[in-house]
Design a protein around this motif. Structure first.
Motif, PDB file in Angstrom:
ATOM      1  N   MET A 141      39.947  36.586  80.416  1.00  0.00           N
ATOM      2  CA  MET A 141      40.356  37.582  79.431  1.00  0.00           C
ATOM      3  C   MET A 141      39.553  38.865  79.670  1.00  0.00           C
ATOM      4  N   ASN A 142      38.269  38.707  79.976  1.00  0.00           N
ATOM      5  CA  ASN A 142      37.409  39.845  80.296  1.00  0.00           C
ATOM      6  C   ASN A 142      37.930  40.577  81.537  1.00  0.00           C
ATOM      7  N   VAL A 143      38.254  39.835  82.575  1.00  0.00           N
ATOM      8  CA  VAL A 143      38.768  40.443  83.800  1.00  0.00           C
ATOM      9  C   VAL A 143      40.086  41.172  83.525  1.00  0.00           C
ATOM     10  N   ALA A 144      40.968  40.555  82.745  1.00  0.00           N
ATOM     11  CA  ALA A 144      42.247  41.191  82.428  1.00  0.00           C
ATOM     12  C   ALA A 144      42.031  42.512  81.694  1.00  0.00           C
ATOM     13  N   ARG A 145      41.048  42.566  80.834  1.00  0.00           N
ATOM     14  CA  ARG A 145      40.781  43.796  80.104  1.00  0.00           C
ATOM     15  C   ARG A 145      40.147  44.849  80.999  1.00  0.00           C
ATOM     16  N   LEU A 146      39.267  44.441  81.902  1.00  0.00           N
ATOM     17  CA  LEU A 146      38.714  45.379  82.883  1.00  0.00           C
ATOM     18  C   LEU A 146      39.840  45.988  83.712  1.00  0.00           C
ATOM     19  N   ILE A 147      40.770  45.151  84.134  1.00  0.00           N
ATOM     20  CA  ILE A 147      41.918  45.618  84.913  1.00  0.00           C
ATOM     21  C   ILE A 147      42.763  46.590  84.094  1.00  0.00           C
ATOM     22  N   ALA A 148      43.041  46.241  82.839  1.00  0.00           N
ATOM     23  CA  ALA A 148      43.883  47.086  81.985  1.00  0.00           C
ATOM     24  C   ALA A 148      43.245  48.450  81.733  1.00  0.00           C
ATOM     25  N   VAL A 149      41.931  48.478  81.576  1.00  0.00           N
ATOM     26  CA  VAL A 149      41.237  49.733  81.295  1.00  0.00           C
ATOM     27  C   VAL A 149      41.110  50.592  82.552  1.00  0.00           C
ATOM     28  N   THR A 150      40.768  49.967  83.678  1.00  0.00           N
ATOM     29  CA  THR A 150      40.447  50.747  84.887  1.00  0.00           C
ATOM     30  C   THR A 150      41.618  50.922  85.843  1.00  0.00           C
ATOM     31  N   GLY A 151      42.565  49.985  85.852  1.00  0.00           N
ATOM     32  CA  GLY A 151      43.774  50.118  86.647  1.00  0.00           C
ATOM     33  C   GLY A 151      43.644  50.020  88.153  1.00  0.00           C
ATOM     34  N   PRO A 152      42.902  49.043  88.691  1.00  0.00           N
ATOM     35  CA  PRO A 152      42.841  48.929  90.152  1.00  0.00           C
ATOM     36  C   PRO A 152      44.215  48.596  90.732  1.00  0.00           C
ATOM     37  N   GLU A 153      44.467  49.102  91.945  1.00  0.00           N
ATOM     38  CA  GLU A 153      45.735  48.783  92.607  1.00  0.00           C
ATOM     39  C   GLU A 153      45.717  47.336  93.073  1.00  0.00           C
ATOM     40  N   LEU A 154      46.913  46.799  93.253  1.00  0.00           N
ATOM     41  CA  LEU A 154      47.024  45.452  93.800  1.00  0.00           C
ATOM     42  C   LEU A 154      46.478  45.434  95.225  1.00  0.00           C
ATOM     43  N   ASP A 155      45.819  44.353  95.576  1.00  0.00           N
ATOM     44  CA  ASP A 155      45.259  44.206  96.915  1.00  0.00           C
ATOM     45  C   ASP A 155      46.328  43.749  97.888  1.00  0.00           C
ATOM     46  N   ASP A 156      46.377  44.384  99.040  1.00  0.00           N
ATOM     47  CA  ASP A 156      47.370  44.020 100.045  1.00  0.00           C
ATOM     48  C   ASP A 156      47.260  42.565 100.472  1.00  0.00           C
ATOM     49  N   GLN A 157      46.040  42.043 100.572  1.00  0.00           N
ATOM     50  CA  GLN A 157      45.892  40.658 101.008  1.00  0.00           C
ATOM     51  C   GLN A 157      46.520  39.694 100.018  1.00  0.00           C
ATOM     52  N   ALA A 158      46.501  40.014  98.744  1.00  0.00           N
ATOM     53  CA  ALA A 158      47.160  39.155  97.758  1.00  0.00           C
ATOM     54  C   ALA A 158      48.666  39.229  97.926  1.00  0.00           C
ATOM     55  N   LEU A 159      49.171  40.414  98.204  1.00  0.00           N
ATOM     56  CA  LEU A 159      50.611  40.584  98.353  1.00  0.00           C
ATOM     57  C   LEU A 159      51.152  39.838  99.571  1.00  0.00           C
ATOM     58  N   TYR A 170      49.377  35.779  82.274  1.00  0.00           N
ATOM     59  CA  TYR A 170      50.702  35.977  81.663  1.00  0.00           C
ATOM     60  C   TYR A 170      50.573  36.537  80.244  1.00  0.00           C
ATOM     61  N   ILE A 171      49.723  35.935  79.435  1.00  0.00           N
ATOM     62  CA  ILE A 171      49.561  36.376  78.052  1.00  0.00           C
ATOM     63  C   ILE A 171      49.037  37.811  77.998  1.00  0.00           C
ATOM     64  N   SER A 172      48.116  38.141  78.902  1.00  0.00           N
ATOM     65  CA  SER A 172      47.507  39.467  78.928  1.00  0.00           C
ATOM     66  C   SER A 172      48.368  40.505  79.642  1.00  0.00           C
ATOM     67  N   ASN A 173      49.492  40.055  80.196  1.00  0.00           N
ATOM     68  CA  ASN A 173      50.364  40.938  80.980  1.00  0.00           C
ATOM     69  C   ASN A 173      49.574  41.619  82.097  1.00  0.00           C
ATOM     70  N   SER A 174      48.733  40.847  82.766  1.00  0.00           N
ATOM     71  CA  SER A 174      47.871  41.362  83.828  1.00  0.00           C
ATOM     72  C   SER A 174      48.490  41.083  85.188  1.00  0.00           C
ATOM     73  N   LYS A 175      49.274  42.037  85.668  1.00  0.00           N
ATOM     74  CA  LYS A 175      49.934  41.859  86.961  1.00  0.00           C
ATOM     75  C   LYS A 175      48.921  41.644  88.078  1.00  0.00           C
ATOM     76  N   TYR A 176      47.838  42.397  88.058  1.00  0.00           N
ATOM     77  CA  TYR A 176      46.835  42.249  89.112  1.00  0.00           C
ATOM     78  C   TYR A 176      46.286  40.830  89.124  1.00  0.00           C
ATOM     79  N   GLU A 177      45.867  40.349  87.974  1.00  0.00           N
ATOM     80  CA  GLU A 177      45.301  39.002  87.874  1.00  0.00           C
ATOM     81  C   GLU A 177      46.342  37.957  88.274  1.00  0.00           C
ATOM     82  N   LEU A 178      47.555  38.142  87.822  1.00  0.00           N
ATOM     83  CA  LEU A 178      48.630  37.216  88.138  1.00  0.00           C
ATOM     84  C   LEU A 178      48.890  37.175  89.635  1.00  0.00           C
ATOM     85  N   TYR A 179      49.040  38.322  90.238  1.00  0.00           N
ATOM     86  CA  TYR A 179      49.364  38.338  91.660  1.00  0.00           C
ATOM     87  C   TYR A 179      48.216  37.849  92.528  1.00  0.00           C
TER      88      TYR A 179
END
Length: 183
Positions: A153-171, A69-78
């Motif tokens: 925090m490291n994972v959130a930054r990796l996500i923010a820099v590289t921008g992987p799509e959300l995984d269907d299995q998580a959705l 939430y703090i990192s605004n990491s939708k991927y990590e959140l979802y």
């Protein structure tokens, strides 16, 4: 579409290919760009954090959700909303974690959430938040919580820099309204 392309699986070292085959989610695929030793260390850290012998699952997911939430990491959140539900956090607790309504959480989770917020925002927690957490957990658990904060925090930054799509299995495990927001 990701901000950088995923690595070509066929060009990865065999050890990395084997590790990636075990956890083929998009953020791990993206992390396979790293040097093999860094990729392996990240995986080992993730496995250590996910082991209930090292950190209670509800505590772990409270930390990860707050960092997301703090990192605004939708991927990590979802990814972790479905895990939080699966390990027994109630919808009300998950909502309270996201809305910073810690009075609606059990005392341990409220203290963990406050501590996480403090570490993410200020690096060093206040004496009050540190003492409150130490009153409830061992120093080993406190250090495991702190390392979990750093890892995610490291994972959130990796996500923010590289921008992987959300995984269907998580959705597939999200409530319909959250799934619609994710797409």
């Amino acid at each position: 579409m990701p901000r950088i392309p995923y690595p070509d699986f066929t060009k990865l070292e065999p050890k990395v290919q084997k590790m990636l085959a075990g956890t083929p989610i998009n953020v791990v695929r993206m992390a396979a760009h790293a040097s093999p030793i860094i990729f392996e260390a990240g995986g080992l850290m993730g496995y250590g954090i996910s082991d209930p012998a090292n950190l209670d699952p509800k505590v772990r997911e409270t930390v990860i959700l707050r960092v997301a939430y703090i990192s605004n990491s939708k991927y990590e959140l979802y990814q972790h909303l479905s895990i939080a539900q699966a390990i027994g956090l109630t919808p009300e607790e998950i909502g309270a974690i996201g809305a910073v309504q810690y009075d609606k959480l059990p005392p341990l989770l409220a203290t963990v959430a406050r501590f996480t917020d403090d570490v993410v925002h200020n690096v060093s927690p206040s004496d009050e938040n540190l003492a409150a957490l130490r009153a409830l957990v061992s120093d080993r658990v406190l250090v495991n919580i702190t390392m979990t904060i750093g890892q995610y925090m490291n994972v959130a930054r990796l996500i923010a820099v590289t921008g992987p799509e959300l995984d269907d299995q998580a959705l597939q495990h999200l409530p319909k309204d959250i799934e619609d927001q994710a797409r």
